[in-house]
Enzyme design. Structure first.
Site, short mmCIF file in Angstrom:
data_model
loop_
_atom_site.label_atom_id
_atom_site.label_comp_id
_atom_site.label_asym_id
_atom_site.label_seq_id
_atom_site.Cartn_x
_atom_site.Cartn_y
_atom_site.Cartn_z
N HIS A 1 0.82 -1.21 0.00
CA HIS A 1 0.00 0.00 0.00
C HIS A 1 0.85 1.26 0.00
O HIS A 1 0.38 2.33 -0.39
CB HIS A 1 -1.02 -0.02 1.15
CG HIS A 1 -0.46 0.21 2.51
ND1 HIS A 1 -0.24 -0.81 3.42
CD2 HIS A 1 -0.11 1.33 3.15
CE1 HIS A 1 0.22 -0.32 4.55
NE2 HIS A 1 0.31 0.98 4.41
N ASP B 1 1.33 -7.75 2.19
CA ASP B 1 1.42 -6.30 1.98
C ASP B 1 2.89 -5.87 1.82
O ASP B 1 3.49 -5.32 2.74
CB ASP B 1 0.77 -5.58 3.15
CG ASP B 1 0.45 -4.13 2.84
OD1 ASP B 1 0.94 -3.62 1.83
OD2 ASP B 1 -0.30 -3.51 3.62
N SER C 1 3.98 2.16 8.41
CA SER C 1 3.73 1.23 7.30
C SER C 1 5.05 0.92 6.60
O SER C 1 5.75 1.82 6.17
CB SER C 1 2.78 1.86 6.28
OG SER C 1 1.47 1.91 6.76
#
Length: 717
Positions: free
Chosen positions: A87, A223, A652
């Site tokens: 992402h 991810d 992240s």
């Protein structure tokens, strides 16, 4: 660009034994030896503080980069290979994709370095060093200054510090306030802008579970994505060029295949974006009752109107994939914040601390400085409750509806362009062309029309209690609050309806045409409202900012709040904890609820489903147990695992490291029940969801057949 927020993870709320707790704190690396090193060693750290942070020698910090200003990433080879979340790379992957070559949907793996692809704009930032300049900064201000005077003096001193430390333009230097302006530190960075896509799994892996699983556990998401940093032949930052070479970083992370067990030491280095753990009770109440509900409703309105076009046209889907994902992420996050802060009575807890502070503040020795702090803060929140809701509705219109910002911002440039002679216009043209590309590069007029109309309908209805800008109020009264017809008519007539219309206008520009354009007028009205600040509000904000700074100072001085680490603000931090399970959950096939398996992922499979479809090849390889060297010693293929690290948005892509500094996973998500952690840390609920590095390597090697990428890495078996 809006990047995914990462907070705290848990499955359910429960009472844990008192001896089991997460380790609170997002720590500066320069203080690790003094504040944390001994505690970390007891938990399993085998590195020295110097091996984590050193100015003169290579250390862990040299392998950690900020990715494109919003996420974290890590160097995983001596050839500039960068690993981050899927992402986090979403924008770049979508940009490089087309209907014919849809890398977002199908994945991409560069067979050679020549096949790696450069997006238009992507950079990584290396951390060089930091230092404390609190005494120097605070010496230029005094208690008699207004907040504006204080800000001016501080900014002037910041500029001096930045110039002194930028190496003649070689480095980027940032001086940042901490503890609400009671301390200051400067940070030196070096940026590399030639960053190219190396590999990404298909979206059905990188985003498996979609919005349904977002912020949830158990999770089964791959991810991750891979990029490479390039430099000139001497290793210096350079703009993209064919003869640039892969950067050889000062340090890259070795990658461990040993796997994780309950209570294993785990530390995370990264760039957490923002926490608000000093936020007063009144601010929490304002967010829960006014700002966040408006944000949720506005985001959902934007998503609904984007989605109806995205689902029927793949080209439009690619255009808006990143914007939709970011909006959806914030939408679910803000609802989770409302639920968690309400359920755990966070404002009440803060209010209890503030009662104690007020008693301390009104003792004779403290009263002159601190006596009015809380009353000033609470007065400000009471006066701005309606404004906070109004501003959130308006912000969502500005974030999701291009027509709300494009006409005013571009129109002002066009007015200036129209007023110049030919020579000056030629000078201005490249900048205007860049603006056109920025606004219209990913622009689908029917979608933008409907998003704008829907957001205006919502804003006019819900923002009216605070007060609407004049044009919006007039149109709302004339049209019964329904802007559909106005927007349809305005977009038909406007020069901002398309890039082609603007370019046609520029052939014979006339400032009056822009000024009379209905989209320019309403966009200007909205932006003026967003920027408006009355003298009364300015005065209240001045008093509030001063009082908030004094509240934090007083809470630290009185020891009523013992937090030693500063709030997150996108500066490099370290957090440490352990691999830590949640109570058994029938939805997870794992023997211990601190990891998930590929078997569990396959059980979620729904053929053709936008969120739970998956490549047939993975199903077949799982059935054959074709896991290679990446299987756990117990025989299963791991996918995700849990730790109790203290992280938030911006983490992240952060590396999860074992006690030897070896990479064991990537942080990528948190759990919706624990979202109160943005403002108050709860050791019972704290979790982080991570991609197991063995699953990452299995996807690259066994699924994608890109073993040449694995061969670059330093693998520890």
């Amino acid at each position: 660009m809006f990047k995914k927020i990462i907070l705290f993870v848990t499955l359910s709320i429960m009472v844990m034994p008192a001896t089991v707790k997460a380790d609170e704190g997002m720590w500066f690396l320069m203080f690790i030896e003094r504040l944390n090193h001994r505690d970390m060693q007891k938990m399993g750290l085998q590195l020295t503080a110097e091996e984590i942070y050193s100015v003169n020698n290579s250390s862990l910090k040299d392998a950690i980069v900020q990715f494109n200003g919003g996420c974290t990433a890590e160097m995983v080879s001596s050839q500039g290979l960068v690993l981050t979340n899927h992402h986090c790379g979403y924008d770049a992957i979508a940009e490089l994709s087309s209907e014919e070559q849809n890398y977002l949907k199908n994945g991409f793996w560069a067979a050679t370095k020549k096949d790696e692809m450069k997006p238009k704009s992507l950079y990584v930032r290396f951390f060089v060093r930091m230092d404390d300049v609190s005494k120097r900064m605070l010496a230029v201000v005094n208690d008699k200054m207004t907040e504006l005077e204080r800000e001016k003096a501080l900014n002037q001193e910041m500029a001096k510090i930045q110039k002194e430390n930028d190496g003649g333009g070689k480095y980027t230097v940032s001086v940042r306030p901490f503890f609400q302006g009671n301390e200051y530190y400067y940070f030196v960075y070096q940026d590399y802008t030639d960053v190219r896509l190396v590999g990404t799994p298909p979206e059905s892996v990188g985003k498996f579970g979609g919005d349904t699983d977002n912020w949830e556990w158990p999770r089964h998401t791959g991810d991750f994505s891979l990029f490479r940093v390039y430099a000139d032949k001497d290793g210096n930052p350079a703009e993209y060029a064919a003869d640039n070479v892969p950067l050889e970083p000062k340090h890259h992370l070795p990658v461990s295949l040993k796997g994780v067990q309950e209570n294993d030491f785990a530390m995370i280095l990264g760039y957490p974006g923002r926490t608000n753990r000093w936020m007063p009770a009144g601010g929490i109440d304002q967010n829960v009752k006014y700002a966040y509900p408006a944000w949720v409703e506005g985001a959902k309105t934007g998503m609904d109107n984007m989605k109806k076009y995205m689902k029927v046209d793949e080209k439009v889907n690619l255009m808006y994939a990143s914007k939709f994902a970011s909006t959806a992420n914030y939408w679910k996050n803000r609802q989770g914040m409302i639920d968690a802060l309400t359920k755990f009575g966070t404002a009440k807890t803060k209010a209890g601390q503030e009662v104690k502070f007020d008693k301390w503040a009104n003792k004779s020795a403290n009263k002159e400085k601190y006596g009015n702090v809380l009353s000033t803060i609470n007065k400000y929140y009471a006066a701005t409750d309606l404004k906070s809701g109004h501003d959130s509705y308006l912000m969502q219109a500005l974030r999701t509806a291009t027509y709300s910002v494009l006409p005013a911002n571009l129109g002002n440039g066009l007015i200036a362009y129209a007023g110049e002679n030919e020579a000056k216009r030629a000078e201005m043209l490249p900048r205007l062309q860049g603006a056109l590309e920025n606004y219209y590069g990913e622009f689908y007029a029917p979608l933008e029309r409907d998003v704008f109309a829907a957001q205006m309908n919502l804003y006019a209805k819900k923002g009216a209690a605070y007060g609407l800008p004049s044009m919006v109020a007039k149109l709302s009264a004339e049209n019964g609050g329904d802007f559909t017809q106005f927007v349809n008519n305005a977009t038909e007539k406007s020069i901002f309806s398309s890039r082609e219309a603007v370019e046609e206008f520029m052939k014979n520009p006339d400032a009056e045409v822009v000024k009379n354009d209905p989209l320019y007028q309403i966009s200007t009205d909205l932006l003026n409202q967003y920027r408006a600040k009355s003298p009364e509000l300015g005065a209240m904000e001045n008093d509030f900012q001063k009082s908030f700074r004094l509240l934090v100072e007083g809470l630290r001085e009185s020891k009523l709040n013992a937090i030693q680490y500063p709030d997150a603000n996108s500066t490099l931090r370290l957090t440490y904890g352990k691999v830590r399970a949640l109570p058994a959950d029938k939805r997870n096939d794992a023997k211990i609820n601190n990891y998930t398996t590929m078997d569990g992922m396959v059980k979620k499979y729904k053929k053709g489903d936008a969120e739970f479809d998956m490549p047939t090849k993975i199903i077949e390889m799982n059935k054959a147990k074709d896991y290679g060297q990446y299987a756990d010693k117990a025989g299963f293929m791991p996918v995700n695992f849990l730790t109790d690290n203290d992280i938030t948005g911006g983490n992240s892509g952060s590396p999860v490291l074992n006690g030897k500094g070896e990479l064991i996973g990537l942080a990528f998500d948190g759990n919706i029940e624990a979202m109160a952690g943005d403002v108050i840390f709860d050791p019972k609920l704290q979790r982080t969801i991570n991609v197991d590095i063995r699953y990452v390597l299995w996807i690259i090697d066994k699924y994608a057949g890109a073993k040449h990428i694995i061969d670059e890495m330093t693998i520890v078996k």
